[in-house]
Design an enzyme around this catalytic site. Structure first.
Site, PDB file in Angstrom:
ATOM      1  N   LYS A  34       1.123  -1.228   0.041  1.00 30.49           N
ATOM      2  CA  LYS A  34      -0.233   0.062   0.228  1.00 30.49           C
ATOM      3  C   LYS A  34       0.816   0.767  -0.197  1.00 30.49           C
ATOM      4  O   LYS A  34       2.484   1.166   0.624  1.00 30.49           O
ATOM      5  CB  LYS A  34      -1.047  -0.132   1.418  1.00 30.49           C
ATOM      6  CG  LYS A  34      -0.625   0.231   2.481  1.00 30.49           C
ATOM      7  CD  LYS A  34      -1.054   0.085   3.560  1.00 30.49           C
ATOM      8  CE  LYS A  34      -0.372   0.017   4.914  1.00 30.49           C
ATOM      9  NZ  LYS A  34      -1.530   0.458   5.677  1.00 30.49           N
ATOM     10  N   ARG A 130     -10.759   1.064  14.938  1.00 25.77           N
ATOM     11  CA  ARG A 130     -10.604   1.349  13.876  1.00 25.77           C
ATOM     12  C   ARG A 130     -11.626   0.939  12.927  1.00 25.77           C
ATOM     13  O   ARG A 130     -12.733   1.316  13.246  1.00 25.77           O
ATOM     14  CB  ARG A 130      -9.283   1.106  13.017  1.00 25.77           C
ATOM     15  CG  ARG A 130      -8.847   2.210  11.989  1.00 25.77           C
ATOM     16  CD  ARG A 130      -7.219   2.159  12.248  1.00 25.77           C
ATOM     17  NE  ARG A 130      -6.773   1.299  11.637  1.00 25.77           N
ATOM     18  CZ  ARG A 130      -6.022   0.809  11.157  1.00 25.77           C
ATOM     19  NH1 ARG A 130      -4.680   1.980  11.687  1.00 25.77           N
ATOM     20  NH2 ARG A 130      -4.772  -0.302  10.825  1.00 25.77           N
ATOM     21  N   TYR A 252      15.065  30.525   7.295  1.00 24.56           N
ATOM     22  CA  TYR A 252      14.255  31.087   7.606  1.00 24.56           C
ATOM     23  C   TYR A 252      14.025  30.793   9.416  1.00 24.56           C
ATOM     24  O   TYR A 252      14.444  30.348   9.950  1.00 24.56           O
ATOM     25  CB  TYR A 252      12.364  30.683   6.665  1.00 24.56           C
ATOM     26  CG  TYR A 252      12.057  30.243   5.856  1.00 24.56           C
ATOM     27  CD1 TYR A 252      12.256  31.367   4.976  1.00 24.56           C
ATOM     28  CD2 TYR A 252      12.809  29.052   4.819  1.00 24.56           C
ATOM     29  CE1 TYR A 252      11.978  31.676   3.629  1.00 24.56           C
ATOM     30  CE2 TYR A 252      12.920  29.116   3.377  1.00 24.56           C
ATOM     31  CZ  TYR A 252      12.370  30.454   2.954  1.00 24.56           C
ATOM     32  OH  TYR A 252      12.375  30.424   2.025  1.00 24.56           O
ATOM     33  N   MET A 300      11.779  24.648   1.449  1.00 23.11           N
ATOM     34  CA  MET A 300      10.865  23.823   0.329  1.00 23.11           C
ATOM     35  C   MET A 300      12.359  22.980  -0.725  1.00 23.11           C
ATOM     36  O   MET A 300      11.676  21.593  -0.353  1.00 23.11           O
ATOM     37  CB  MET A 300      10.665  24.196  -0.578  1.00 23.11           C
ATOM     38  CG  MET A 300       9.359  23.669  -1.148  1.00 23.11           C
ATOM     39  SD  MET A 300       8.757  24.833  -2.437  1.00 23.11           S
ATOM     40  CE  MET A 300       6.848  25.014  -1.309  1.00 23.11           C
TER      41      MET A 300
END
Length: 355
Positions: A34, A130, A252, A300
């Site tokens: 998956k 779940r 940053y 980024m």
């Protein structure tokens, strides 16, 4: 020249890890593919395990169809089952196995027009809370599925919520609930994910479900002499070097300030590539094979590393972000997450496969 960010996938390590999972489990084992093979490439991983794996597991039908249309044979289990009754026709068409987790889904099977019997894995909620039937509903579900004439094989499954915690009583409690629910019903069973396979040998059922351990990830606090090998090496290079005086901020927000004159390496990888933005200063990297550290906030497209202890490093020097000699779980722990998330988030990298 392309951007120097690569995810190199070692398919021989993948096969080694599957063989280890099967040996430890003792029964049959599904290779879980998956989320695009946990970010490693589902089709290529399935092809590498062809003829070895007892079957495969995916989350949903679109993942299964991708594998079938790529030519992948053998059982494929839909771990979340179907979302709309119309998908049962596709499950039959593509010869898929499916999980079932609610009594309402039995209504779907009873109403479906099918030409061949289904293989259904009935999920029992033994404590994960779940997906899954309440234990008290399992016998009714089992009887209805057999009476429908549309189900040829039933596997009872459950999922351990804390299998990676070997000093926790939850897993034995879930196992006891599961065993009590089945009582004397003659059905195949599936209990263990990677954590269960690695950490709870006394609780293995007929089928294991090997996920993150296939990719060399951590799944249990248990050391083995033949531990799963890392499958992905996530690598980039230094694209610029800066010489900064003491007291200079980097990146940053200026959250990291140099405490001494510092050589800074700028590496072509950032959070848009899957590297965790929240990774703090001090998160380990390998700079030309030697331990180094992240400094400054991850951007980024770039991150910065401390080159003071790496005098030979410069533009073009390789930087390993995780993989061999730098386990992804170590990077994940520094960032407050798990290696599963790191693997699944990788993108914008050139994927290179080798045996």
């Amino acid at each position: 020249m392309s951007r120097p960010l690569t995810a190199t996938i070692d398919l021989s390590a993948l096969r080694h890890n599957y063989a280890l999972a099967r040996r430890l489990h003792g029964g049959k084992v599904l290779a879980i593919l998956k989320a695009n093979g946990y970010g490693h490439g589902a089709v290529r991983c399935a092809e590498a395990l062809a003829g070895i794996a007892d079957g495969f597991g995916v989350a949903a039908i679109e993942e299964a169809i991708q594998l079938r249309e790529a030519g992948v044979q053998g059982p494929i289990l839909l771990l979340e089952g179907w979302f709309e009754p119309a998908e049962l026709a596709l499950i039959e068409r593509y010869e898929l196995w499916t999980a079932l987790h609610s009594l309402e889904q039995i209504d779907d099977i009873e109403a479906a027009e099918l030409t061949r019997p289904l293989t259904v894995w009935v999920k029992i909620d033994s404590g994960m809370h779940r997906l899954g039937l309440a234990p008290a509903d399992f016998r009714q579900a089992h009887a209805r599925l057999l009476a429908s004439g549309k189900v040829g094989r039933i596997v009872a499954m459950t999922h351990f919520s804390r299998a990676d915690e070997l000093d926790c009583a939850t897993t034995p409690q879930q196992h006891a609930c599961f065993v009590e629910t089945l009582a004397d019903l003659p059905v195949e069973t599936s209990l263990c994910n990677s954590g269960g396979i690695l950490g709870w040998p006394a609780l293995h059922g007929d089928w294991g479900r090997a996920g993150v351990m296939l990719y060399g990830g951590t799944a249990a606090d248990r050391l083995l002499p033949d531990w799963p090998r890392p499958v992905m090496n996530f690598d980039s290079r230094i694209i610029a070097v800066r010489e900064l005086a003491a007291g200079e901020p980097i990146g940053y927000g200026g959250g990291f300030v140099t405490e001494r004159p510092t050589r800074v390496g700028v590496v072509a990888c950032g959070y848009a590539d899957g590297y965790p933005r929240v990774a703090p200063a001090g998160t380990p990297v390998l700079i030309d094979g030697q331990r180094g550290r992240l400094i400054g906030r991850v951007s980024m497209d770039m991150l910065t590393v401390d080159l003071n202890d790496h005098p030979a490093a410069g533009v073009g020097t390789p930087v390993r972000l995780w993989g061999e000699d730098l386990p992804a779980c170590e990077v994940a722990a520094a960032a407050g997450t798990i290696d599963y998330e790191l693997f699944c988030n990788v993108k914008r990298a050139a994927f290179v496969y080798h045996d």
